[in-house]
Structure formats: structure tokens, C-alpha cells
Design an enzyme around this catalytic site. Structure first.
Site, PDB file in Angstrom:
ATOM      1  N   ARG A   1       0.830  -1.200   0.000  1.00  0.00           N
ATOM      2  CA  ARG A   1       0.000   0.000   0.000  1.00  0.00           C
ATOM      3  C   ARG A   1       0.869   1.256   0.000  1.00  0.00           C
ATOM      4  O   ARG A   1       2.031   1.226   0.387  1.00  0.00           O
ATOM      5  CB  ARG A   1      -0.926   0.006   1.220  1.00  0.00           C
ATOM      6  CG  ARG A   1      -1.933  -1.147   1.252  1.00  0.00           C
ATOM      7  CD  ARG A   1      -2.835  -1.043   2.467  1.00  0.00           C
ATOM      8  NE  ARG A   1      -3.837  -2.116   2.507  1.00  0.00           N
ATOM      9  CZ  ARG A   1      -3.655  -3.292   3.097  1.00  0.00           C
ATOM     10  NH1 ARG A   1      -2.507  -3.548   3.724  1.00  0.00           N
ATOM     11  NH2 ARG A   1      -4.610  -4.209   3.088  1.00  0.00           N
TER      12      ARG A   1
ATOM     13  N   LYS B   1      -2.793  -1.498   7.574  1.00  0.00           N
ATOM     14  CA  LYS B   1      -4.219  -1.186   7.650  1.00  0.00           C
ATOM     15  C   LYS B   1      -4.895  -1.912   8.806  1.00  0.00           C
ATOM     16  O   LYS B   1      -5.729  -1.342   9.508  1.00  0.00           O
ATOM     17  CB  LYS B   1      -4.894  -1.561   6.328  1.00  0.00           C
ATOM     18  CG  LYS B   1      -6.374  -1.227   6.278  1.00  0.00           C
ATOM     19  CD  LYS B   1      -6.959  -1.555   4.919  1.00  0.00           C
ATOM     20  CE  LYS B   1      -8.439  -1.198   4.861  1.00  0.00           C
ATOM     21  NZ  LYS B   1      -9.032  -1.511   3.541  1.00  0.00           N
TER      22      LYS B   1
ATOM     23  N   HIS C   1      -2.789   2.547  -5.856  1.00  0.00           N
ATOM     24  CA  HIS C   1      -3.399   1.406  -5.160  1.00  0.00           C
ATOM     25  C   HIS C   1      -3.794   0.309  -6.142  1.00  0.00           C
ATOM     26  O   HIS C   1      -3.887  -0.866  -5.781  1.00  0.00           O
ATOM     27  CB  HIS C   1      -4.627   1.859  -4.362  1.00  0.00           C
ATOM     28  CG  HIS C   1      -5.112   0.845  -3.384  1.00  0.00           C
ATOM     29  ND1 HIS C   1      -4.579   0.720  -2.117  1.00  0.00           N
ATOM     30  CD2 HIS C   1      -6.070  -0.121  -3.490  1.00  0.00           C
ATOM     31  CE1 HIS C   1      -5.183  -0.265  -1.479  1.00  0.00           C
ATOM     32  NE2 HIS C   1      -6.100  -0.785  -2.290  1.00  0.00           N
TER      33      HIS C   1
ATOM     34  N   ARG D   1      -1.911  -3.127  -6.626  1.00  0.00           N
ATOM     35  CA  ARG D   1      -2.273  -4.338  -5.892  1.00  0.00           C
ATOM     36  C   ARG D   1      -3.246  -5.200  -6.703  1.00  0.00           C
ATOM     37  O   ARG D   1      -3.118  -6.423  -6.755  1.00  0.00           O
ATOM     38  CB  ARG D   1      -2.888  -3.969  -4.532  1.00  0.00           C
ATOM     39  CG  ARG D   1      -1.854  -3.431  -3.561  1.00  0.00           C
ATOM     40  CD  ARG D   1      -2.490  -2.805  -2.335  1.00  0.00           C
ATOM     41  NE  ARG D   1      -3.224  -3.734  -1.478  1.00  0.00           N
ATOM     42  CZ  ARG D   1      -2.672  -4.540  -0.576  1.00  0.00           C
ATOM     43  NH1 ARG D   1      -1.342  -4.550  -0.428  1.00  0.00           N
ATOM     44  NH2 ARG D   1      -3.416  -5.315   0.175  1.00  0.00           N
TER      45      ARG D   1
ATOM     46  N   HIS E   1      -3.883  -9.529   3.928  1.00  0.00           N
ATOM     47  CA  HIS E   1      -5.282  -9.675   4.304  1.00  0.00           C
ATOM     48  C   HIS E   1      -5.307 -10.600   5.508  1.00  0.00           C
ATOM     49  O   HIS E   1      -4.918 -11.758   5.431  1.00  0.00           O
ATOM     50  CB  HIS E   1      -6.102 -10.255   3.160  1.00  0.00           C
ATOM     51  CG  HIS E   1      -6.271  -9.296   2.028  1.00  0.00           C
ATOM     52  ND1 HIS E   1      -6.775  -9.649   0.801  1.00  0.00           N
ATOM     53  CD2 HIS E   1      -5.993  -7.963   1.943  1.00  0.00           C
ATOM     54  CE1 HIS E   1      -6.812  -8.595   0.015  1.00  0.00           C
ATOM     55  NE2 HIS E   1      -6.337  -7.560   0.684  1.00  0.00           N
TER      56      HIS E   1
ATOM     57  N   TYR F   1       0.135 -20.816  11.338  1.00  0.00           N
ATOM     58  CA  TYR F   1       0.480 -21.919  10.439  1.00  0.00           C
ATOM     59  C   TYR F   1       0.814 -21.378   9.057  1.00  0.00           C
ATOM     60  O   TYR F   1       1.788 -21.782   8.424  1.00  0.00           O
ATOM     61  CB  TYR F   1      -0.690 -22.896  10.373  1.00  0.00           C
ATOM     62  CG  TYR F   1      -0.485 -24.024   9.385  1.00  0.00           C
ATOM     63  CD1 TYR F   1       0.350 -25.098   9.687  1.00  0.00           C
ATOM     64  CD2 TYR F   1      -1.128 -24.007   8.147  1.00  0.00           C
ATOM     65  CE1 TYR F   1       0.541 -26.132   8.775  1.00  0.00           C
ATOM     66  CE2 TYR F   1      -0.949 -25.031   7.229  1.00  0.00           C
ATOM     67  CZ  TYR F   1      -0.120 -26.102   7.551  1.00  0.00           C
ATOM     68  OH  TYR F   1       0.071 -27.112   6.642  1.00  0.00           O
TER      69      TYR F   1
END
Length: 406
Positions: free
Chosen positions: A244, A271, A334, A337, A360, A370
Site C-alpha cells: 500500500r 491497515k 493502489h 495491488r 489480508h 500456520y
């Protein structure tokens, strides 16, 4: 003669209102409908005008409780305080404390440490612009689904459909918080959320390039960029890492480990307020070494072109894209992305790996740990393969999906 429960229960409705006195100004008012209400008739201490206070209806309000309320009102009157005005003030204060605006502000403050300053400011701005002017002063418990729907339809009428959905979600979160703290019992925003058109039919995604040939043209355009050297390198690293804007602009040398080929972005710039590891390709390492050789006196990898003690300004990267000839409808920073994500998905990289690289957040913390352990090496290979692939597009190579495995 004082009232008794039996006397109250035996009182029958008549054609007109009538009262049964309990003494000392307290009486039971019986309406033709049969409703029985405890009232106090008194004279205001200043104007001496007659006034009535309604304490409540029987049997919801017991005789004993009515007498307690009456005793308090009489005590105020003895001190020269108008009990009717006192009740109005207290009711107003209580209503203000539980107004939608106050509860929403409470919720915003509670979450301020979990959000970036920009997210907090955006959420606050949406509430201040679209919600507070209409229901800010309303007691939150009195807000109905119809009230919320009117607000959302007002926003939708302006053509800003995505904002309507986001405001709906914000209101719902405020109401869920209010339920948690005991101020309301339900969420009226949740009731009307499906009244808006699906966002997929109205949403305008960030402008991005998805055609591999166009991506190649973009890289060639960045290579030929004649603006400031630092801005050019920030664009290159941004495209290779698809991070970002705030992450790339605020990148500090202390976060970069050239030997481990890692960039550790701290939670304060993420974020979702979670630290993030970005594996660095050989192309990015080469750029960083070139920038480091400049010896700029700054903690930032890409300092402001005006003042080395500051990071690049928020609009710098998008301004550079405009200089390259891309309109805001064609491409924004942006959108890098979206461009990179599309290429990765189209070439078969696993969703979990791509989502992890996009930072995310995985809601299941065990699964998150994991993912980190399993995917860091594969993500490193993915980032190198991806960098090699887009370099081949820049150099005019054929559009052949790059291989997933080293």
C-alpha cells in the site's frame, strides 16, 4: 383518606377524568379509558403558576414507588427547585448521553488503537457527513430501521452507492457496540442492509491494469520516468511488492534486512494493525542498494523530495502516474495491488499465499501462525518469480504464465 391498592384497583372509569387524592398533593388520575396515572399538582416556585408532574401509570408504577418519587419532588420544592424543570433537565442529559452521536463517538474511541489514523478519520468523516446531521442527537434506543433506511437512501440518491453500503456497515457496528454496553436491544441497521442494491452491481474498483501487455508498457514507462529519482524507485519497488501507499512511502531503513531479503513493515503502518513481512526479490534488493549508495540523511528509504526528514507525500505516487500519461480512470497507485493480484491468480498461485502477501488478515489466529510458517519460503519464491515475470513483460517477452515452483 390515603390511597390503598384495593381502592386503586376498585376505581372505575367514568365519562370524564377524575382524581382520587393520596394527600400532600399526590393523586391518582383516572381517565375514561380506564388508565390510572399518578400525578402531582403543584405551583411553580417562581411564577406560582399551576403545573402537573406525571409519575407513571398503575400498576407498572406501584403505589409505594409513586410515593417515593413524590417525596423527592416535594423535597426539591421545599428547596425552591421546580421539580418539573428538574426532571426535564435530567431527561435531557440522559438523552444526550445515549444519543447516537455520543455512542458512536465512544465506539470510535474504543477502536482508535486498532485502526490506522486514516481509517479512523475515514470512519469518523462518514458518520459526521452522512449520519450525525440527521440522527446524531436522537436517543439511540429510539432509532428505527425506517430512520436508518432514510439515511441510506439519501446517500444512494447522490449516486455514491459504495458509501451507502459502508455507512450502513458503520451504523451496524455502532448498534452492535450499543447492544454490548446495554444501551439498545437490537440493530436496526442490520434489518435494512439488504434494502440497498448489491455492491457488486454498483462498486467502482480502484483503477488497475490487468492485461499483461499493458503491464509491460507500464514498467517501460516507469523506467523512462524523467521525474525525481526517488519517486521513480518508489514506484518500481511498489510494483514489485504490491504494498500500500503508506507502507511504501513510510518504508524505513531499520525495517529492511538486506541479508535476510526481508522487509518487516510495523503494525503502525498496516491497515489492520498487524506487522507484515515482505520477501524481497533480487530486483528490489538491487534498487535498495542503489538508493542506499546515495547516502541521503534520512531514516526513510524514499524520503520527501522537499525535505529528507519527511516521507513522500500522499499524492506523490499518483501524481507521477499522471505524468506518465495515465488518467485516474486508467490507473492509480493502489491499483498496483489489483494488477499484481490478477497476474498471480491467473498464473495459478494459491489463494492463501496471495492473500497472505496482500496482508489480508487471517481471522483464525492458529491458522494465521500456520500460514506464516508454511508460506514464508514459498512466498519468497513467488515474489522472485513474479518479479522475473513482469521484467520479461517490460522487456517485451511473450505473455506466458510464469512457473509457480522454483
Amino acid at each position: 383518606m390515603a390511597l390503598t391498592i384495593k381502592k386503586i384497583e376498585a376505581a372505575k372509569a367514568k365519562d370524564k377524568n377524575y382524581r382520587i387524592s393520596d394527600g400532600n398533593g399526590l393523586s391518582l388520575l383516572i381517565l375514561p379509558s380506564g388508565t390510572k396515572t399518578f400525578v402531582y399538582r403543584y405551583r411553580r416556585p417562581v411564577t406560582r403558576k399551576e403545573n402537573n408532574i406525571t409519575y407513571g401509570q398503575f400498576p407498572e408504577l406501584s403505589l409505594a414507588d409513586a410515593r417515593c418519587l413524590h417525596a423527592h419532588a416535594k423535597a426539591l420544592l421545599t428547596k425552591g427547585v421546580d421539580p418539573g424543570e428538574d426532571r426535564k433537565i435530567k431527561k435531557s442529559e440522559e438523552s444526550e448521553d445515549n444519543s447516537f452521536k455520543n455512542v458512536a463517538s465512544e465506539w470510535l474511541n474504543k477502536n482508535s488503537t486498532e485502526w490506522t489514523p486514516k481509517t479512523h478519520s475515514t470512519n469518523q468523516g462518514r458518520l459526521e457527513n452522512h449520519v450525525f446531521p440527521f440522527i446524531g442527537q436522537m436517543p439511540i434506543a429510539e432509532i428505527t430501521p425506517k430512520t436508518i433506511l432514510a439515511i441510506l437512501q439519501r446517500i444512494e440518491a447522490k449516486g455514491i452507492h459504495e458509501t451507502a453500503h459502508r455507512v450502513s456497515a458503520l451504523c451496524s457496528q455502532v448498534f452492535r457496540y450499543a447492544i454490548f454496553v446495554g444501551k439498545v436491544e437490537n440493530d436496526p441497521a442490520h434489518v435494512v442492509k439488504n434494502a440497498l442494491p448489491p455492491i457488486s452491481k454498483t462498486r467502482k474498483h480502484r483503477a488497475a491494469l490487468t492485461d499483461p501487455k499493458e503491464v509491460g508498457k507500464l514498467l517501460r514507462a516507469i523506467e523512462d520516468y524523467t521525474g525525481h529519482y526517488i519517486v521513480k524507485q518508489a514506484l518500481r519497488v511498489g510494483l514489485y511488492t504490491f504494498t500500500r501507499s503508506i507502507e511504501i512511502r513510510g518504508m524505513e531503513w531499520d525495517e529492511v534486512d538486506l541479508d535476510r531479503r526481508e522487509w518487516r513493515v510495523p503494525s503502525k503502518r498496516m491497515k489492520m494493525r498487524k506487522p507484515h513481512i515482505v520477501p524481497l526479490s533480487s530486483q528490489v534488493l538491487s534498487i535498495l542498494n542503489e538508493v542506499k549508495e546515495l547516502g541521503l540523511p534520512s531514516i526513510y528509504v524514499f524520503p520527501s523530495v522537499v525535505n529528507n526528514s519527511n516521507m513522500l507525500s500522499e499524492n506523490t505516487l499518483n501524481t507521477a502516474l499522471r505524468r506518465l500519461g495515465y488518467t485516474k480512470e486508467q490507473l492509480c497507485y493502489h491499483g498496483f495491488r489489483g494488477t499484481c493480484t490478477t497476474l498471480l491468480y491467473e498464473t495459478g498461485w494459491p489463494t492463501d499465499m496471495v492473500e497472505r502477501q496482500l496482508a489480508h488478515v487471517q481471522t483464525n489466529q492458529v491458522r494465521a501462525a500456520y500460514d506464516h510458517a508454511q508460506y514464508i519460503e514459498e512466498r519468497t519464491r513467488m515474489m522472485q518469480s513474479f518479479a522475473d515475470y513482469i521484467d520479461s513483460l517490460r522487456d517485451g517477452g511473450s505473455v506466458i504464465p510464469f512457473k509457480k515452483r522454483a
